[in-house]
Motif scaffolding. Structure first.
Motif, PDB file in Angstrom:
ATOM      1  N   GLY A  27       6.682 -17.327-158.651  1.00 35.00           N
ATOM      2  CA  GLY A  27       5.282 -17.747-158.730  1.00 35.00           C
ATOM      3  C   GLY A  27       5.083 -19.247-158.639  1.00 35.00           C
ATOM      4  N   SER A  28       6.167 -19.996-158.578  1.00 31.55           N
ATOM      5  CA  SER A  28       6.036 -21.459-158.621  1.00 31.55           C
ATOM      6  C   SER A  28       5.359 -22.029-157.375  1.00 31.55           C
ATOM      7  CB  SER A  28       7.409 -22.102-158.821  1.00 31.55           C
ATOM      8  OG  SER A  28       8.271 -21.790-157.744  1.00 31.55           O
ATOM      9  N   VAL A  29       5.554 -21.381-156.220  1.00 38.37           N
ATOM     10  CA  VAL A  29       4.913 -21.871-154.996  1.00 38.37           C
ATOM     11  C   VAL A  29       3.394 -21.772-155.122  1.00 38.37           C
ATOM     12  CG1 VAL A  29       4.556 -21.391-152.541  1.00 38.37           C
ATOM     13  CG2 VAL A  29       6.862 -21.429-153.479  1.00 38.37           C
ATOM     14  N   SER A  30       2.907 -20.634-155.639  1.00 38.18           N
ATOM     15  CA  SER A  30       1.459 -20.486-155.809  1.00 38.18           C
ATOM     16  C   SER A  30       0.930 -21.498-156.831  1.00 38.18           C
ATOM     17  CB  SER A  30       1.119 -19.060-156.246  1.00 38.18           C
ATOM     18  OG  SER A  30       1.683 -18.773-157.514  1.00 38.18           O
ATOM     19  N   ALA A  31       1.738 -21.822-157.851  1.00 32.42           N
ATOM     20  CA  ALA A  31       1.330 -22.826-158.841  1.00 32.42           C
ATOM     21  C   ALA A  31       1.173 -24.190-158.186  1.00 32.42           C
ATOM     22  CB  ALA A  31       2.346 -22.889-159.962  1.00 32.42           C
ATOM     23  N   CYS A  32       2.095 -24.548-157.311  1.00 37.17           N
ATOM     24  CA  CYS A  32       2.011 -25.837-156.608  1.00 37.17           C
ATOM     25  C   CYS A  32       0.744 -25.909-155.762  1.00 37.17           C
ATOM     26  CB  CYS A  32       3.239 -26.030-155.727  1.00 37.17           C
ATOM     27  SG  CYS A  32       4.769 -26.300-156.645  1.00 37.17           S
ATOM     28  N   ARG A  33       0.444 -24.830-155.053  1.00 39.12           N
ATOM     29  CA  ARG A  33      -0.760 -24.830-154.216  1.00 39.12           C
ATOM     30  C   ARG A  33      -2.019 -24.919-155.065  1.00 39.12           C
ATOM     31  NH1 ARG A  33       1.736 -19.952-150.571  1.00 39.12           N
ATOM     32  NH2 ARG A  33       3.011 -21.259-149.180  1.00 39.12           N
ATOM     33  N   ALA A  34      -2.012 -24.228-156.211  1.00 39.83           N
ATOM     34  CA  ALA A  34      -3.184 -24.261-157.090  1.00 39.83           C
ATOM     35  C   ALA A  34      -3.403 -25.660-157.660  1.00 39.83           C
ATOM     36  CB  ALA A  34      -3.002 -23.252-158.222  1.00 39.83           C
ATOM     37  N   LEU A  35      -2.329 -26.323-158.053  1.00 42.16           N
ATOM     38  CA  LEU A  35      -2.446 -27.667-158.627  1.00 42.16           C
ATOM     39  C   LEU A  35      -2.889 -28.682-157.580  1.00 42.16           C
ATOM     40  CD1 LEU A  35       0.730 -27.489-160.881  1.00 42.16           C
ATOM     41  CD2 LEU A  35      -1.630 -27.694-161.701  1.00 42.16           C
ATOM     42  N   ILE A  36      -2.428 -28.523-156.348  1.00 39.49           N
ATOM     43  CA  ILE A  36      -2.898 -29.392-155.267  1.00 39.49           C
ATOM     44  C   ILE A  36      -4.395 -29.164-155.034  1.00 39.49           C
ATOM     45  CG2 ILE A  36      -2.776 -29.805-152.778  1.00 39.49           C
ATOM     46  CD1 ILE A  36      -0.521 -31.117-154.306  1.00 39.49           C
ATOM     47  N   SER A  37      -4.809 -27.899-155.094  1.00 40.21           N
ATOM     48  CA  SER A  37      -6.229 -27.576-154.930  1.00 40.21           C
ATOM     49  C   SER A  37      -7.059 -28.244-156.016  1.00 40.21           C
ATOM     50  CB  SER A  37      -6.422 -26.057-154.985  1.00 40.21           C
ATOM     51  OG  SER A  37      -7.775 -25.713-154.923  1.00 40.21           O
ATOM     52  N   VAL A  38      -6.547 -28.276-157.241  1.00 42.78           N
ATOM     53  CA  VAL A  38      -7.243 -28.937-158.340  1.00 42.78           C
ATOM     54  C   VAL A  38      -7.417 -30.430-158.040  1.00 42.78           C
ATOM     55  CG1 VAL A  38      -6.972 -29.688-160.741  1.00 42.78           C
ATOM     56  CG2 VAL A  38      -6.571 -27.299-160.130  1.00 42.78           C
ATOM     57  N   LEU A  39      -6.369 -31.057-157.531  1.00 41.09           N
ATOM     58  CA  LEU A  39      -6.435 -32.496-157.238  1.00 41.09           C
ATOM     59  C   LEU A  39      -7.396 -32.804-156.092  1.00 41.09           C
ATOM     60  CD1 LEU A  39      -2.656 -33.451-157.560  1.00 41.09           C
ATOM     61  CD2 LEU A  39      -4.504 -34.092-159.116  1.00 41.09           C
ATOM     62  N   GLU A  40      -7.587 -31.860-155.197  1.00 37.94           N
ATOM     63  CA  GLU A  40      -8.497 -32.076-154.069  1.00 37.94           C
ATOM     64  C   GLU A  40      -9.966 -32.067-154.498  1.00 37.94           C
ATOM     65  OE1 GLU A  40      -5.984 -30.190-150.320  1.00 37.94           O
ATOM     66  OE2 GLU A  40      -7.255 -28.880-151.533  1.00 37.94           O
ATOM     67  N   GLU A  41     -10.245 -31.542-155.673  1.00 38.76           N
ATOM     68  CA  GLU A  41     -11.630 -31.359-156.115  1.00 38.76           C
ATOM     69  C   GLU A  41     -12.173 -32.543-156.907  1.00 38.76           C
ATOM     70  OE1 GLU A  41     -11.454 -27.721-158.258  1.00 38.76           O
ATOM     71  OE2 GLU A  41     -11.035 -26.509-156.475  1.00 38.76           O
ATOM     72  N   GLN A  42     -11.541 -33.695-156.806  1.00 44.32           N
ATOM     73  CA  GLN A  42     -11.992 -34.902-157.514  1.00 44.32           C
ATOM     74  C   GLN A  42     -12.150 -34.641-159.012  1.00 44.32           C
ATOM     75  OE1 GLN A  42     -12.244 -37.872-155.894  1.00 44.32           O
ATOM     76  NE2 GLN A  42     -11.520 -36.765-154.105  1.00 44.32           N
ATOM     77  N   PRO A  43     -11.074 -34.258-159.668  1.00 40.65           N
ATOM     78  CA  PRO A  43     -11.166 -33.935-161.096  1.00 40.65           C
ATOM     79  C   PRO A  43     -11.239 -35.198-161.955  1.00 40.65           C
ATOM     80  CG  PRO A  43      -8.890 -33.804-160.394  1.00 40.65           C
ATOM     81  CD  PRO A  43      -9.701 -34.116-159.166  1.00 40.65           C
ATOM     82  N   THR A  44     -11.301 -34.994-163.264  1.00 40.04           N
ATOM     83  CA  THR A  44     -11.284 -36.127-164.196  1.00 40.04           C
ATOM     84  C   THR A  44      -9.918 -36.804-164.164  1.00 40.04           C
ATOM     85  OG1 THR A  44     -10.514 -34.759-166.037  1.00 40.04           O
ATOM     86  CG2 THR A  44     -12.902 -34.923-165.706  1.00 40.04           C
ATOM     87  N   GLU A  45      -9.854 -38.011-164.708  1.00 48.77           N
ATOM     88  CA  GLU A  45      -8.584 -38.732-164.750  1.00 48.77           C
ATOM     89  C   GLU A  45      -7.553 -37.960-165.567  1.00 48.77           C
ATOM     90  OE1 GLU A  45      -8.262 -41.945-163.001  1.00 48.77           O
ATOM     91  OE2 GLU A  45      -9.950 -40.798-162.229  1.00 48.77           O
ATOM     92  N   GLU A  46      -8.016 -37.325-166.657  1.00 54.78           N
ATOM     93  CA  GLU A  46      -7.094 -36.549-167.493  1.00 54.78           C
ATOM     94  C   GLU A  46      -6.516 -35.380-166.711  1.00 54.78           C
ATOM     95  OE1 GLU A  46      -6.984 -34.378-171.890  1.00 54.78           O
ATOM     96  OE2 GLU A  46      -8.917 -34.777-170.911  1.00 54.78           O
ATOM     97  N   MET A  47      -7.369 -34.687-165.963  1.00 54.72           N
ATOM     98  CA  MET A  47      -6.895 -33.546-165.174  1.00 54.72           C
ATOM     99  C   MET A  47      -5.925 -34.001-164.084  1.00 54.72           C
ATOM    100  SD  MET A  47      -6.781 -30.361-164.523  1.00 54.72           S
ATOM    101  CE  MET A  47      -8.067 -29.123-164.644  1.00 54.72           C
ATOM    102  N   LYS A  48      -6.183 -35.176-163.486  1.00 53.04           N
ATOM    103  CA  LYS A  48      -5.267 -35.691-162.469  1.00 53.04           C
ATOM    104  C   LYS A  48      -3.866 -35.869-163.049  1.00 53.04           C
ATOM    105  CE  LYS A  48      -8.778 -38.253-159.841  1.00 53.04           C
ATOM    106  NZ  LYS A  48      -9.303 -39.606-159.521  1.00 53.04           N
ATOM    107  N   VAL A  49      -3.799 -36.504-164.222  1.00 50.93           N
ATOM    108  CA  VAL A  49      -2.500 -36.748-164.851  1.00 50.93           C
ATOM    109  C   VAL A  49      -1.805 -35.439-165.178  1.00 50.93           C
ATOM    110  CG1 VAL A  49      -1.352 -37.717-166.876  1.00 50.93           C
ATOM    111  CG2 VAL A  49      -3.183 -38.998-165.766  1.00 50.93           C
ATOM    112  N   VAL A  50      -2.561 -34.483-165.749  1.00 52.43           N
ATOM    113  CA  VAL A  50      -1.979 -33.184-166.130  1.00 52.43           C
ATOM    114  C   VAL A  50      -1.453 -32.461-164.893  1.00 52.43           C
ATOM    115  CG1 VAL A  50      -2.544 -30.883-167.006  1.00 52.43           C
ATOM    116  CG2 VAL A  50      -3.345 -32.919-168.226  1.00 52.43           C
TER     117      VAL A  50
END
Length: 465
Positions: A129-152
């Motif tokens: 499942g790690s590949v899907s996790a990587c794609r999901a986290l990249i998707s999160v970063l593409e959405e202009q999240p908060t600074e805290e979310m970027k670091v996490v």
């Protein structure tokens, strides 16, 4: 809280499956209190099925913040991460992050934190499942999240790519390399630092060699420049990443981006801590070893820019730990520079048979000799004249010869001479002092002296100063 403790953990976990939201909330609060009073209780919760119940709540978008908070607390326990059931939690967490119906920002943050916890286990970071996790986290970063979310999100990605080539490629194919390059330029120092660390992990081997580029070096250089000029601080992770990339991808050392990086490396060398100075020396040393194999124009350009570091390198030879000396000395003896000699005055040049009309001749190797003006009728002449020689590389092993002579109608008489080893001046930077003029045929030669100032620097110069 006392009432909650009267209810056994198995009962509280079973209540998580209730269809009544108030019951679920009550169970969540009770389990959080149990965990605060006994951190080891999270292992029992996991074994009783709490993870499945919490993932179901996230999937159904019920009590998202509370469910995510308890889930993150459970996965934060290293003993829980050893349980086999944890690997089945990665895909649901990833789906929750990708689900367009997920609206809870705290829930998303906690889900990303939970993935970060799971990724700390090497086996889980390589699971299916790690590949899907990587794609999901990249998707999160593409959405202009908060600074805290970027670091996490970046920290979670670091763990996933650290030990898995497959995950590195998944991040790259999802557009992660360009995204992380942009984050290098973040005004938030923590985001920029974590982004640099992420780049280092992505390019720690040749898995993504087709993604390494001049633009990546430019982004790292811009991040270094931002730290130097905006906050007067140096992001050490940026330097570590530059070092890794130049080490693993030697062809980039001859790039235009590498040349443009050098002034900022010199700036970091001037204002950094010992750790920063050590890293900059490592990077400059890498570049220096490639000058013989790259184009002569590129090598010369890099050397001329790096020569700005000469005063700092000379200082490091005097003040910094011995571990710096070899590389600093090696760099000093390959950078172009200028040798400046100021002939100030001489003392006690009297002659028994004639008046003294003194002048000095200066020679270095095969360079044309230089000569001061003649000072007539003086046994303590003052010249205060300067001469300079420019070199593409320091004249290793060569010596500066100064001969003091007197001019008369009968010819020229040698009053004394002095020889100076140039290597020592290159390393130390400056020498000021009075040197004895030696002349084997003079009875009073021991009392004759000449005052000179000698310096090796990076500044350009004309023939005579």
């Amino acid at each position: 809280a006392e009432c909650f403790f009267r209810v056994e953990l198995p009962v509280l976990v079973k209540l998580l499956f209730s269809t009544i939201e108030s019951t679920v909330m009550l169970a969540l609060k009770a389990l959080m209190i149990h965990e605060k009073n006994d951190a080891s209780s999270t292992v029992q919760m996991a074994e009783l099925g709490a993870i499945d119940a919490l993932l179901d709540l996230l999937r159904s978008h019920q009590c998202e913040e509370e469910s995510g908070s308890l889930l993150e607390v459970i996965f934060n326990n290293p003993r829980v991460r050893e349980l086999k059931l944890c690997k089945y939690a990665i895909a649901p967490l990833s789906q929750y992050l990708l689900d367009p119906q997920t609206r809870s920002d705290p829930g998303r943050l906690l889900a990303a934190l939970a993935l970060g916890d799971l990724s700390q286990h090497e086996g889980l970071s390589r699971s299916s499942g790690s590949v899907s996790a990587c794609r999901a986290l990249i998707s999160v970063l593409e959405e202009q999240p908060t600074e805290e979310m970027k670091v996490v999100a970046i920290c979670a990605l670091q763990n996933f790519v650290m030990n898995s080539r497959t995950n590195r490629r998944a991040v790259a194919e999802a557009g992660g390399v360009l995204l992380i390059q942009e984050l290098l330029l973040s005004c938030n120092a923590e985001v920029s630092g974590q982004a640099a660390l992420m780049v280092k992990f992505l390019f720690s081997n040749h898995t993504l060699q087709e993604y390494v580029s001049n633009e990546l070096i430019r982004s790292l250089t811009a991040a270094l420049e931002r730290g130097l000029w905006s906050t007067s601080t140096i992001n050490i992770e940026v330097l570590r990443t530059i070092n890794v990339i130049f080490t693993n991808f030697p062809k980039l050392r001859a790039s235009e981006a590498a040349t443009f990086c050098i002034p900022h490396l010199v700036g970091a060398l001037k204002s950094g801590s010992e750790d920063v100075q050590g890293l900059v020396l490592d990077i400059l040393y890498l570049l220096r070893h490639s000058w013989t194999s790259m184009g002569i124009d590129v090598a010369k350009s890099q050397a001329m820019i790096a020569a700005e570091a000469i005063p700092v390198l000379q200082m490091l030879m005097k003040t910094c730990p011995p571990r710096f000396h070899d590389k600093a000395d090696s760099l000093l003896h390959c950078l172009p520079g200028c040798l400046t000699v100021n002939v100030m005055r001489a003392n006690n040049l009297k002659q028994s048979m004639a008046s003294t009309n003194a002048f000095c001749q200066l020679t270095i190797g095969n360079c044309p000799p230089r000569q001061t003006k003649v000072v007539s009728h003086s046994t303590s002449p003052e010249w205060k004249e300067g001469f300079a020689w420019g070199f593409d590389v320091p004249p290793k092993g060569q010596k500066l010869h100064i001969i003091c002579k007197s001019k008369s109608t009968f010819g020229k008489t040698t009053l004394g001479r002095v020889t100076i080893q140039i290597d020592k001046v290159v390393t130390e930077g400056v020498y000021n002092g009075s040197l004895s003029l030696n002349h084997e045929n003079s009875k009073d030669a021991s009392s004759r002296s000449i005052d000179i100032e000698i310096a090796w620097s990076n500044r350009t110069t004309d023939d005579t100063l």
